[in-house]
Design a protein around this motif. Structure first.
Motif, short mmCIF file in Angstrom:
data_model
loop_
_atom_site.label_atom_id
_atom_site.label_comp_id
_atom_site.label_asym_id
_atom_site.label_seq_id
_atom_site.Cartn_x
_atom_site.Cartn_y
_atom_site.Cartn_z
N ASP A 176 24.27 -84.85 -77.10
CA ASP A 176 23.23 -86.16 -76.60
C ASP A 176 21.84 -85.92 -75.44
N THR A 177 22.80 -84.65 -74.75
CA THR A 177 22.26 -84.00 -73.51
C THR A 177 21.66 -82.93 -74.15
N SER A 178 20.27 -82.71 -73.96
CA SER A 178 18.79 -81.99 -73.90
C SER A 178 19.76 -80.47 -73.34
N ALA A 179 19.93 -80.92 -71.85
CA ALA A 179 21.50 -79.52 -71.80
C ALA A 179 22.02 -78.08 -72.18
N LYS A 180 22.63 -79.20 -73.84
CA LYS A 180 23.86 -78.06 -74.01
C LYS A 180 22.67 -77.47 -75.00
N ASN A 181 21.23 -77.72 -75.43
CA ASN A 181 20.61 -77.11 -76.33
C ASN A 181 19.84 -76.23 -75.94
N GLN A 182 21.10 -74.51 -74.74
CA GLN A 182 20.58 -73.82 -74.25
C GLN A 182 20.33 -72.84 -75.20
N LEU A 183 19.69 -71.54 -74.42
CA LEU A 183 19.57 -70.28 -74.70
C LEU A 183 20.50 -69.71 -73.47
N LEU A 184 21.25 -68.60 -73.74
CA LEU A 184 22.26 -68.69 -72.89
C LEU A 184 22.13 -66.79 -72.51
N ILE A 185 21.90 -65.79 -71.86
CA ILE A 185 22.28 -65.17 -71.59
C ILE A 185 23.07 -64.17 -70.37
N ILE A 186 24.32 -64.08 -71.47
CA ILE A 186 26.32 -63.83 -71.07
C ILE A 186 25.85 -62.27 -71.37
N THR A 187 27.28 -62.17 -69.96
CA THR A 187 27.06 -60.40 -69.73
C THR A 187 28.99 -60.56 -69.04
N HIS A 188 29.78 -59.50 -69.58
CA HIS A 188 31.23 -59.65 -69.16
C HIS A 188 31.34 -59.80 -68.03
N LYS A 189 31.90 -59.67 -67.28
CA LYS A 189 32.48 -60.12 -66.03
C LYS A 189 32.57 -59.07 -64.92
N ILE A 212 28.84 -62.31 -79.41
CA ILE A 212 30.20 -63.22 -78.03
C ILE A 212 32.01 -62.18 -78.74
N PHE A 213 31.97 -61.74 -79.89
CA PHE A 213 32.97 -60.68 -79.72
C PHE A 213 32.67 -59.40 -79.64
N LYS A 214 31.60 -59.09 -79.67
CA LYS A 214 31.26 -57.72 -79.01
C LYS A 214 30.89 -57.56 -77.56
N LEU A 215 30.16 -58.37 -76.95
CA LEU A 215 30.80 -58.88 -75.72
C LEU A 215 32.01 -58.63 -75.46
N PHE A 216 32.90 -59.97 -75.69
CA PHE A 216 34.70 -60.17 -74.90
C PHE A 216 34.74 -58.26 -75.50
N LYS A 239 32.30 -54.13 -76.03
CA LYS A 239 30.72 -53.00 -76.92
C LYS A 239 29.22 -52.99 -76.88
N THR A 240 29.29 -54.42 -75.83
CA THR A 240 27.94 -54.24 -76.06
C THR A 240 27.88 -54.80 -74.32
N ASP A 241 26.95 -55.00 -73.41
CA ASP A 241 26.51 -55.34 -71.63
C ASP A 241 26.04 -56.88 -71.28
N LEU A 242 25.19 -57.42 -72.43
CA LEU A 242 24.92 -58.51 -72.60
C LEU A 242 24.03 -58.96 -73.79
N ILE A 243 24.11 -60.14 -73.97
CA ILE A 243 24.12 -61.48 -75.50
C ILE A 243 23.27 -62.33 -75.55
N LEU A 244 22.24 -62.28 -75.86
CA LEU A 244 22.14 -63.67 -75.92
C LEU A 244 22.12 -64.54 -77.09
N VAL A 245 23.16 -65.97 -76.86
CA VAL A 245 23.49 -66.82 -78.05
C VAL A 245 23.21 -68.64 -77.23
N TYR A 246 22.74 -69.33 -78.63
CA TYR A 246 22.68 -70.95 -78.00
C TYR A 246 24.19 -71.35 -77.23
N ARG A 247 23.66 -72.10 -76.25
CA ARG A 247 25.53 -72.73 -75.96
C ARG A 247 26.27 -72.84 -76.78
#
Lengths: 287, 522
Positions: free
Chosen positions: A104-117, A174-178, A181-189
């Motif tokens: 319902d909240t538009s905030a969740k329709n987000q595109l995220l840039i994620i890295t491994h900690k 997400i698997f690659k990042l976890f 196998k990669t450092d940075l990914i762009l995925v939807y929330r």
């Protein structure tokens, strides 16, 4: 590519009270083509039968072809991710349709840039020489990464990231990042949230360093020339999609939680992003 | 009773048949269950191995390149398409185990003992239900590439289907057992009926034969032992019919013979009856004669006794007459002497007259039984012989209790006492006993009175002691005894007075005992 023949019985195709949907395939990269075709065909037939009108669907790989058919009235309803619509279709010809939302909240329709900690990347500024992985056909992701690269490094993404890895589905990213196998990914929330639900270790091992909000995953718009009453009756049925077994199945395929009425205003974020992107490009070129 | 016996036989056959089939069925069932379980386990094993191989084959590139993302994605897909798999775990030889189940996936920081315990060079499996919520079939498949060990694949299948199959099998067995029992009852009933019915029929027929109906025939026609039994039964019945016919013929002959004999016997009986009557008449005549003789003998005896009794008063009367004659001759016959002689004579004549009365009373027949006193009767009887006893110096001792009364024929009983006293007197005189004596005693015994007459004459000789009651038996000289005294006495005591007369020898002589009931029986 047309999977259904649309007959034009009257002189003005926009006056025919049939729902003729054009679907841009590459706007939904996570879903297999075969699944998509079967699901959409069943959906259009069953919803049309239920609502009392005939429904057809055409899946397009070419936006130009889709635009031509839309303008000629071969199709009277288009479905795609927002950027192709903004890039290809004249907003003046578009009337209200529906959109796929994950919450319902538009905030969740987000595109995220994620890295491994453990990657040492805490900000987009730290991404130099890092491996980037994005969805294989998601223009928004491409544009967002380009925009950030232009913003922070004054270069387009292909210059900042020597090898951009393009992958079919979000969970593969997400698997690659976890598994590092990669450092940075762009995925939807929604994909990220789903992955965390399946394995909470993902949340504890990854970090979101940037996000782009209010990006609907998919939108649909009528041609403005379509009979308004017919449009309203179709949209009313669409909003009841989740009450229909086949509709729920279709929503599950798109990982959607709801179908809501959309308007031209839903393209605003994308339009602004594109505008900003174009400005940055222009600025870089001038430099 | 026959019905019960048949029922028992039927039940016995039925129960034996049902038990046998039931035991076979149960044995078969108990053999089948482990075999079915083993087969199911084998199926699960094959399924596990197939799934494991499939996963490894599909993920082989990813395994070699350590593309765990693909492995997870593939296994998530496998689990999505196979709800019966609880979890899949990939355990590399070096590295952390990746766990995928129906709710998600994770990297195991610490190895689970269940997984590591089963990891070996061979395919291992175990049915476990403690660590996880649902029971599972856990299969461990070693992963090797070109002979190089990489790790293990763990696949855990739900055993629901297996358990459901087992449950279904048990249910089917229960249904089958139920159906089998029903069939068993029906088939057993007909089987038992088939076996027992001919036996029951033959048993029925045998019962009818036993009750005398020889017209029955067994209609059972079979080519087995029952058929042989049926034929034998029919032959036996025919044989019995023939025997019965023979018996009936024999019976008829016997009846005719019996009739003949009966007629002969009737004729014989008629003669015999006539002879018996004649004999009885003769005997009655003889007895009457005996009684008459007895009475005559007694009268003879009495006359002797009277003679003895009268001898003394007659002598006295003679002396009175001689004295009167002498007084007359002497002129002394005065009134006083005359009066004294007349008084004395009259007394003597009265005494003689009394004697006559006594004897007449003695012989007076008693027509009816009357109550009399033993003591008085004994004294009266002794008085009759008193003169004789005194003339022979025989001492008489009487010791009779008073008030010994019996009801009977007094005259007959006096004759018995008189006989015994006369016999004693005769034997005492015959044997010339120095101090002869006769003792008479009477006392009360239970239910009667006992009278004893004994002497001291030395007793009855042994050679005649058993003959003395026979009629006409006597040891006296001819003319002195008739031989009917004791015979009559025994008849009077034992027949007329319902008593007993017996004798024995004691140290002095013979003793005769009379025991008579106080009341004559009715």
């Amino acid at each position: 590519m047309s999977i259904t023949n649309v007959s034009l019985a009257t002189e003005d195709p926009f006056q025919q009270l049939t729902l003729r949907t054009g679907f841009y395939l590459q706007s939904i990269p996570d879903i297999a083509l075969a699944d998509m075709e079967v699901a959409l065909r069943f959906w259009s037939e069953e919803v049309g039968k239920h609502a009392g009108f005939k429904a057809f669907i055409t899946i397009y790989k070419s936006l130009d072809q889709m635009r031509t058919d839309f303008y000629q009235g071969k199709i009277n309803f288009i479905v795609s991710s927002p950027l192709p619509i903004v890039d290809t279709f004249d907003p003046a010809l578009l009337a209200d349709g529906y959109k796929i939302v994950h919450s319902d909240t538009s905030a969740k329709n987000q595109l995220l840039i994620i890295t491994h900690k453990n990657s040492g990347v805490n900000h987009f500024k730290d991404i130099k020489n890092k491996q980037l992985s994005i969805l294989i056909s998601d223009p928004i992701s491409e544009m967002f990464v380009d925009l950030l690269s232009l913003k922070y490094f004054g270069k387009q993404a292909k210059e900042v990231f020597p090898n951009i890895d393009r992958i079919q589905r979000s969970n593969q990213l997400i698997f690659k990042l976890f598994f590092k196998k990669t450092d940075l990914i762009l995925v939807y929330r929604n994909a990220y949230q789903l992955a965390i639900e399946l394995n909470p270790q993902i949340k504890s091992n990854t970090r979101v360093i940037s996000r782009l909000a209010n990006i609907p995953r998919g939108l649909g718009f009528f041609h403005r020339k379509v009979n308004p009453k017919f449009r309203e009756s179709v949209l009313a049925e669409m909003e009841k999609l989740e009450t229909h077994p086949r509709g729920r199945q279709l929503m599950a395929l798109f990982h959607a939680e709801k179908i809501q009425r959309s308007s031209i205003a839903d393209l605003k974020t994308t339009q602004q992003l594109k505008k900003k992107y174009l400005q940055l490009i222009d600025r870089v070129r001038k430099q | 009773m026959a019905v019960k016996i048949r029922s028992r036989f039927f039940l016995r056959v039925f129960i034996h048949f049902a038990s046998l089939v039931l035991v076979i069925m149960l044995s078969f069932t108990f053999m089948m269950i482990p075999m079915q379980k083993k087969a199911l386990l084998q199926i699960m094993y094959t399924q596990g191995v197939t799934v494991s191989r499939s996963i490894i084959q599909a993920s082989s590139d990813a395994i070699i390149t350590n593309d765990f993302g693909f492995i997870v994605e593939h296994n998530v897909e496998v689990l999505k398409n196979n709800p019966s798999i609880h979890y899949i775990a990939i355990a590399p030889l070096r590295g952390k185990t990746i766990w995928v189940d129906q709710t998600g996936w994770r990297v195991l920081e610490d190895p689970i003992s269940l997984l590591t315990e089963l990891q070996s060079e061979h395919i291992e499996y175990e049915i476990e239900h403690q660590q996880w919520e649902a029971e599972g079939y856990h299969l461990v498949y070693p992963i090797e590439f070109s002979g190089i060990k990489w790790g293990w694949l763990h696949v855990d299948f739900a055993t629901d289907e297996y358990n459901a199959y087992i449950r279904d099998m048990y249910l089917q067995l229960v249904y089958l057992a139920g159906i089998a029992i029903v069939l068993l009852m029906v088939i057993g009933y007909f089987f038992a009926r088939w076996v027992t019915r001919p036996v029951s029929i033959i048993s029925d027929l045998a019962t009818q034969v036993a009750n005398g109906n020889l017209e029955v025939q067994s209609k059972i026609k079979r080519h087995d032992e029952i058929g042989v039994l049926s034929n034998s039964f029919n032959k036996m019945v025919q044989s019995l019919q023939q025997s019965k016919q023979k018996l009936e013929n024999y019976n008829q002959q016997l009846e005719q013979e019996v009739k003949k004999r009966t007629l002969a016997l009737d004729a014989l009986n008629q003669n015999l009856d006539k002879k018996v009557k004649e004999e009885v008449h003769q005997r009655q005549e003889q007895e009457r004669l005996l009684i008459h003789q007895s009475r005559l003998a007694a009268m003879g005896e009495m006359i002797g006794a009277i003679a003895h009794q009268w001898r003394q008063p007659l002598n006295a009367l003679s002396l009175v007459l001689q004295n009167q004659h002498m007084n007359y001759q002497a002129g002394q016959l005065n009134d006083q002497a005359m009066s004294r002689s007349m008084e004395k004579s009259e007394r003597l004549i009265n005494k003689m007259s009394t004697t006559i009365d006594d004897f007449r009373n003695f012989f007076k027949p008693n027509k009816q039984a009357e109550l009399f006193n033993i003591n008085a009767l004994v004294h009266t009887t002794v008085n009759l012989l008193d003169a004789q006893f005194k003339s022979h110096n025989i001492e008489i001792n009487i010791a009779c209790e008073e008030n010994l009364n019996i009801k009977g024929f007094q005259g007959e009983f006096s004759q018995v006492i008189l006989n015994l006293l006369n016999n004693a007197k005769d034997i005492l005189l015959e044997r010339q006993i120095v101090s002869p004596n006769i003792s008479i005693s009477a006392h009360r015994i239970a239910n009667g009175i006992s009278i004893r007459v004994s002497d001291n004459a030395g007793g009855i000789p042994d050679d005649i002691i058993n003959k003395i009651y026979e009629p006409y038996f006597t040891t006296k000289e001819e003319g002195k005894g008739t031989g009917i005294g004791l015979y009559m006495s025994k008849m009077i005591v034992e027949n007329n007075m319902m008593g007993k007369l017996y004798h024995y020898n004691n140290s002095e002589g013979a003793a005769f005992m009379i025991e008579i009931p106080t009341q004559l029986p009715k």
